[in-house]
Design a protein around this motif. Structure first.
Motif, short mmCIF file in Angstrom:
data_model
loop_
_atom_site.label_atom_id
_atom_site.label_comp_id
_atom_site.label_asym_id
_atom_site.label_seq_id
_atom_site.Cartn_x
_atom_site.Cartn_y
_atom_site.Cartn_z
N ASN A 172 1.04 -1.45 -0.22
CA ASN A 172 0.21 0.05 -0.34
C ASN A 172 0.95 1.00 -0.28
OD1 ASN A 172 -2.32 -1.55 -0.42
ND2 ASN A 172 -2.32 -1.43 2.15
N VAL A 173 2.50 1.02 0.52
CA VAL A 173 2.90 1.87 0.72
C VAL A 173 3.57 2.57 -0.84
CG1 VAL A 173 4.83 3.01 1.25
CG2 VAL A 173 3.11 2.09 2.47
N MET A 223 -0.29 1.93 7.97
CA MET A 223 0.30 2.98 6.77
C MET A 223 -0.36 2.04 5.20
SD MET A 223 2.94 4.13 8.19
CE MET A 223 4.30 3.45 10.06
N PRO A 224 -0.42 3.75 4.51
CA PRO A 224 0.80 4.79 4.43
C PRO A 224 -0.11 5.38 4.76
CG PRO A 224 -0.44 4.77 2.62
CD PRO A 224 -0.44 3.42 3.34
N VAL A 225 0.39 6.92 5.32
CA VAL A 225 -0.48 7.67 5.52
C VAL A 225 0.40 9.29 4.89
CG1 VAL A 225 -0.62 9.63 7.36
CG2 VAL A 225 -0.92 7.37 8.10
N GLU A 273 -5.31 5.95 4.12
CA GLU A 273 -6.09 4.85 3.12
C GLU A 273 -5.11 4.86 1.63
OE1 GLU A 273 -8.00 2.23 3.29
OE2 GLU A 273 -8.67 2.67 5.83
N SER A 274 -4.69 3.62 1.48
CA SER A 274 -4.12 4.37 0.33
C SER A 274 -4.77 4.79 -0.90
CB SER A 274 -3.26 2.47 -0.26
OG SER A 274 -4.48 1.57 -0.14
N ASN A 275 -5.33 4.03 -1.43
CA ASN A 275 -6.83 4.17 -2.46
C ASN A 275 -7.26 5.45 -2.54
OD1 ASN A 275 -6.25 2.32 -3.71
ND2 ASN A 275 -8.12 0.78 -3.31
N TRP A 301 4.35 5.11 -6.28
CA TRP A 301 4.37 4.85 -7.34
C TRP A 301 3.91 5.95 -7.72
CZ3 TRP A 301 2.09 0.29 -10.95
CH2 TRP A 301 1.88 0.06 -11.83
N ALA A 302 2.42 6.59 -7.46
CA ALA A 302 1.53 7.83 -8.02
C ALA A 302 2.55 8.79 -7.85
CB ALA A 302 0.52 7.79 -6.66
N CYS A 303 3.31 8.81 -6.71
CA CYS A 303 4.30 9.97 -6.63
C CYS A 303 4.84 10.52 -7.10
CB CYS A 303 5.09 10.45 -5.63
SG CYS A 303 3.61 10.68 -4.19
N GLU A 304 6.09 9.11 -8.47
CA GLU A 304 6.76 9.22 -9.58
C GLU A 304 6.26 9.14 -10.46
OE1 GLU A 304 10.89 6.27 -10.78
OE2 GLU A 304 10.52 5.98 -8.64
#
Length: 207
Positions: free
Chosen positions: A12-13, A53-55, A65-67, A18-21
């Protein structure tokens, strides 16, 4: 500055990383311990009462909540190409994100805990066989969709839905069990691997 709290060993982290990259969003990562094992548990529970995690902390804004996080990131960091504004296109992306969180994630739980985490509470041979069968069944649903699009899960373009789905595909292949031949899933796996962010956070040897 965007801050991500959580270890990169967590699937989940890795969604968030990945989204940030993909978005080119600058961030700092703090690899806090997982959940209630964290030495900062009281401090962490003040951010997320579930202690999971994550926050993220985006200046003064806190989200868990990762999504929900990856949707927020796409909205906040010019990610219309990743999470389209048009209702029907966004609906398809959300459909597959939610399917991963419910049907696919549920189907792998027992098998993953047994075969990867080696949990003593998940070693019943009959339950394991049923779990592997159920996991392969949900992957066959994904295969059918990917053979229809011949590209990515929500259509011809890479989208936010491919982040949780792509990590799930990697987890399936990395789990030591029998994998039926699913040509659509295999082609998708190779297609995603051409993305540098997936090679870093997805297909990197971690299930």
């Amino acid at each position: 500055m965007l801050k991500i709290l959580g270890r990169a060993s967590s699937i989940n982290v890795r969604k968030v990383l990945w989204a940030c990259e993909e978005l080119g969003a600058p961030f700092e990562q703090e690899a806090w311990g997982e959940g209630t094992k964290s030495p900062q548990v009281a401090e962490f529970k003040a951010l997320n009462p579930n202690a999971l995690m994550p926050v993220i902390q985006d200046d003064d804004f806190v989200l868990w909540e990762s999504n929900a996080i990856i949707r927020y990131l796409a909205n906040a960091y010019d990610g219309d190409w990743l999470y389209p504004q048009r209702a029907q296109a966004r609906g398809l992306v959300d459909q597959w994100i939610d399917w991963q969180a419910t049907e696919l994630n549920t189907s792998w739980r027992y098998a993953f805990m047994s075969l990867v985490r080696h949990s003593p509470a998940h070693q019943d041979p009959r339950l394991l066989a049923a779990a592997c069968k159920g996991w392969n069944y949900t992957m066959a649903i994904l295969n059918h969709q990917l053979e229809k699009t011949d590209a990515f899960v929500a259509g011809k373009d890479f989208s936010l839905a491919d982040i949780p789905i792509g990590l799930s595909v990697n987890r399936w292949y990395e789990t030591p069990m029998d994998h039926p031949e699913l040509p659509g899933v295999r082609a998708y796996y190779e297609r995603l691997t051409k993305r540098k962010a997936y090679a870093r956070w997805g297909r990197n040897g971690m299930p």
